[in-house]
Scaffold this motif. Structure first.
Motif, PDB file in Angstrom:
ATOM      1  N   ARG A  53      45.938  45.302  44.203  1.00 52.18           N
ATOM      2  CA  ARG A  53      46.390  46.547  44.724  1.00 52.18           C
ATOM      3  C   ARG A  53      45.776  47.090  45.991  1.00 52.18           C
ATOM      4  O   ARG A  53      46.172  47.863  46.517  1.00 52.18           O
ATOM      5  CB  ARG A  53      46.128  47.541  43.273  1.00 52.18           C
ATOM      6  CG  ARG A  53      47.138  47.269  42.427  1.00 52.18           C
ATOM      7  CD  ARG A  53      46.937  48.168  41.165  1.00 52.18           C
ATOM      8  NE  ARG A  53      47.828  47.854  40.083  1.00 52.18           N
ATOM      9  CZ  ARG A  53      47.421  48.405  38.717  1.00 52.18           C
ATOM     10  NH1 ARG A  53      46.505  49.480  38.604  1.00 52.18           N
ATOM     11  NH2 ARG A  53      48.222  48.185  37.597  1.00 52.18           N
ATOM     12  N   VAL A  54      44.447  46.630  46.054  1.00 47.62           N
ATOM     13  CA  VAL A  54      43.707  47.139  47.223  1.00 47.62           C
ATOM     14  C   VAL A  54      43.362  46.346  48.316  1.00 47.62           C
ATOM     15  O   VAL A  54      42.820  46.866  49.354  1.00 47.62           O
ATOM     16  CB  VAL A  54      42.304  47.849  46.410  1.00 47.62           C
ATOM     17  CG1 VAL A  54      42.841  48.906  45.269  1.00 47.62           C
ATOM     18  CG2 VAL A  54      41.434  46.695  46.063  1.00 47.62           C
ATOM     19  N   ALA A  55      43.598  44.961  48.033  1.00 46.08           N
ATOM     20  CA  ALA A  55      43.260  44.257  49.159  1.00 46.08           C
ATOM     21  C   ALA A  55      44.193  42.984  49.205  1.00 46.08           C
ATOM     22  O   ALA A  55      44.951  42.741  48.182  1.00 46.08           O
ATOM     23  CB  ALA A  55      41.761  43.923  48.884  1.00 46.08           C
ATOM     24  N   THR A  56      43.964  42.249  50.040  1.00 44.74           N
ATOM     25  CA  THR A  56      44.973  40.870  49.972  1.00 44.74           C
ATOM     26  C   THR A  56      43.928  39.899  49.630  1.00 44.74           C
ATOM     27  O   THR A  56      42.882  39.266  50.202  1.00 44.74           O
ATOM     28  CB  THR A  56      45.115  40.466  51.759  1.00 44.74           C
ATOM     29  OG1 THR A  56      45.950  41.662  52.260  1.00 44.74           O
ATOM     30  CG2 THR A  56      45.877  39.323  51.782  1.00 44.74           C
ATOM     31  N   VAL A  57      44.534  39.215  48.419  1.00 47.47           N
ATOM     32  CA  VAL A  57      43.903  38.311  47.893  1.00 47.47           C
ATOM     33  C   VAL A  57      44.045  36.894  48.296  1.00 47.47           C
ATOM     34  O   VAL A  57      45.312  36.646  48.351  1.00 47.47           O
ATOM     35  CB  VAL A  57      43.888  38.202  46.156  1.00 47.47           C
ATOM     36  CG1 VAL A  57      43.271  37.098  45.579  1.00 47.47           C
ATOM     37  CG2 VAL A  57      43.554  39.389  45.795  1.00 47.47           C
ATOM     38  N   THR A  58      43.196  36.116  48.890  1.00 46.16           N
ATOM     39  CA  THR A  58      43.688  34.712  49.464  1.00 46.16           C
ATOM     40  C   THR A  58      42.917  33.780  48.722  1.00 46.16           C
ATOM     41  O   THR A  58      43.713  32.466  48.781  1.00 46.16           O
ATOM     42  CB  THR A  58      42.788  34.669  50.922  1.00 46.16           C
ATOM     43  OG1 THR A  58      41.394  34.969  50.705  1.00 46.16           O
ATOM     44  CG2 THR A  58      43.380  35.761  51.775  1.00 46.16           C
ATOM     45  N   GLN A  59      42.093  33.915  47.615  1.00 45.09           N
ATOM     46  CA  GLN A  59      41.680  32.639  46.647  1.00 45.09           C
ATOM     47  C   GLN A  59      41.161  33.166  45.611  1.00 45.09           C
ATOM     48  O   GLN A  59      40.445  34.308  45.671  1.00 45.09           O
ATOM     49  CB  GLN A  59      40.850  31.720  47.527  1.00 45.09           C
ATOM     50  CG  GLN A  59      40.480  30.452  46.910  1.00 45.09           C
ATOM     51  CD  GLN A  59      40.068  29.473  47.888  1.00 45.09           C
ATOM     52  OE1 GLN A  59      39.790  29.681  48.911  1.00 45.09           O
ATOM     53  NE2 GLN A  59      39.705  28.159  47.098  1.00 45.09           N
TER      54      GLN A  59
END
Length: 358
Positions: A53-59
């Motif tokens: 919800r708060v950030a771009t999760v890349t891994q």
């Protein structure tokens, strides 16, 4: 430092969005919110949702033991266990649902079949290793993707099969154990040989479905009526044809033109569709004859309501084949039904009709 203080300190040094951050807990949400990319270590499902919800999760880094468990569960095909609810059908149709001992036996038969079914799917993965690696979807299975070893899969086969048969042998009649062993042998023979024989494969699949009902009757000592046997034969044959039709349709979409490891050609699509749909409609015809039989009048107080079962089944079968022709059935009618809201609605309507007929 933690939380807001850590976020402020990092931003003062690198600037907002000027860094990527690896974290492990909810306290890191303040830092992830101001990071360029978020990397999460050993998270709970709730933490993953919050970070997304708060950030771009890349891994997302999972512990090795969790990865192994996930691969074992994927090999076991837990979603396929839905098929094993068929073992409850004889008990429900016999209207003898008030005895806890019978439900206990039916429950044991369900668990036994689930374990043995998982053993069968693992065996299938072993036989289909090369073809799965060339398949656009099946190549992601743990064994095909080299995420689990052949040795481990072999051990899982032994564990699942031995536990399933052991439960049946201890708690249920010998007849059930015999049918369960027949199911295990049938799945192994199907994986090794029968599925490569044109038409024989679909009859084998339909037989494995029907075996679940027969075993469910044996578990609770309920005789299977000729009506249920006839309906099962045609209905499950239709589902088996739908599976083969969808596989061949997918092969055409991927420009392979044939499903050679199953023995079918692109020109067989119309045949599979016509015979499969006809089998489904024959199952409904058997249901119509059953509704008008003396057996129904003995079991139901208001049997006239059961006539509504026929149009509901006709609708669902027609819809299945319509979506199969559109390429919306993902090579397995079960997966389609589990994701299809209308299938759930039809199931609720069928349940309501049966309750009204009682």
């Amino acid at each position: 430092l933690s939380g807001r203080e850590k976020a402020e300190a990092i931003c003062q040094r690198f600037g907002p969005r000027g860094f990527d951050y690896i974290g492990t807990s909810f306290a890191d949400l303040h830092v992830w919110r101001r990071a360029g990319e978020a990397l999460v270590v050993a998270p709970s499902p709730g933490l993953v949702r919050m970070v997304q919800r708060v950030a771009t999760v890349t891994q997302i880094f999972q512990p090795a033991d969790q990865k192994r468990l996930a691969r074992v569960l994927a090999t076991a095909r837990l979603y396929q266990w839905v098929k094993n609810f068929l073992v409850f059908v004889p008990l429900i149709l016999a209207h003898d649902v008030s005895q806890f001992s019978l439900w206990f036996k039916a429950g044991i038969s369900f668990v036994s079949f689930c374990l043995c079914a998982s053993a069968g799917y693992a065996v299938n993965d072993l036989f289909d290793l090369d073809s799965d690696r060339a398949h656009p979807v099946k190549r992601d299975r743990p064994l095909a993707a080299a995420q689990i070893s052949i040795r481990v899969v072999g051990l899982l086969v032994l564990l699942f099969a031995a536990t399933g048969v052991g439960l049946g042998a201890v708690f249920l009649p010998l007849r059930f154990t015999e049918l369960l062993m027949l199911y295990l042998a049938g799945t192994a023979l199907y994986s090794a040989y029968l599925k490569r024989l044109v038409l024989v494969d679909v009859f084998a699949l339909a037989g494995l479905y029907t075996l679940r009902i027969l075993a469910g009757g044996a578990a609770v000592s309920v005789a299977i009526s000729r009506w249920l046997a006839a309906f099962s034969m045609f209905f499950f044959l239709s589902l088996a044809f739908a599976k083969r039709f969808s596989e061949l349709h997918t092969a055409n979409l991927n420009h392979r033109g044939a499903n050679l490891d199953r023995g079918y050609l692109a020109t067989d699509l119309s045949f599979l569709q016509s015979v499969g749909a006809a089998s489904g409609y024959l199952a409904v015809l058997v249901m119509a004859f059953y509704v008008d039989s003396p057996e129904v009048r003995r079991l139901y107080s208001h049997p006239q309501w059961l006539w509504l079962v026929c149009p509901l089944l006709l609708y669902w079968i027609s819809r299945l084949w319509l979506f199969a022709q559109r390429g919306a059935v993902s090579e397995d009618p079960l997966v389609f039904a589990l994701k299809d809201k209308m299938s759930y609605l039809v199931a609720l309507c069928l349940l309501a009709v049966i309750c009204l007929a009682l």
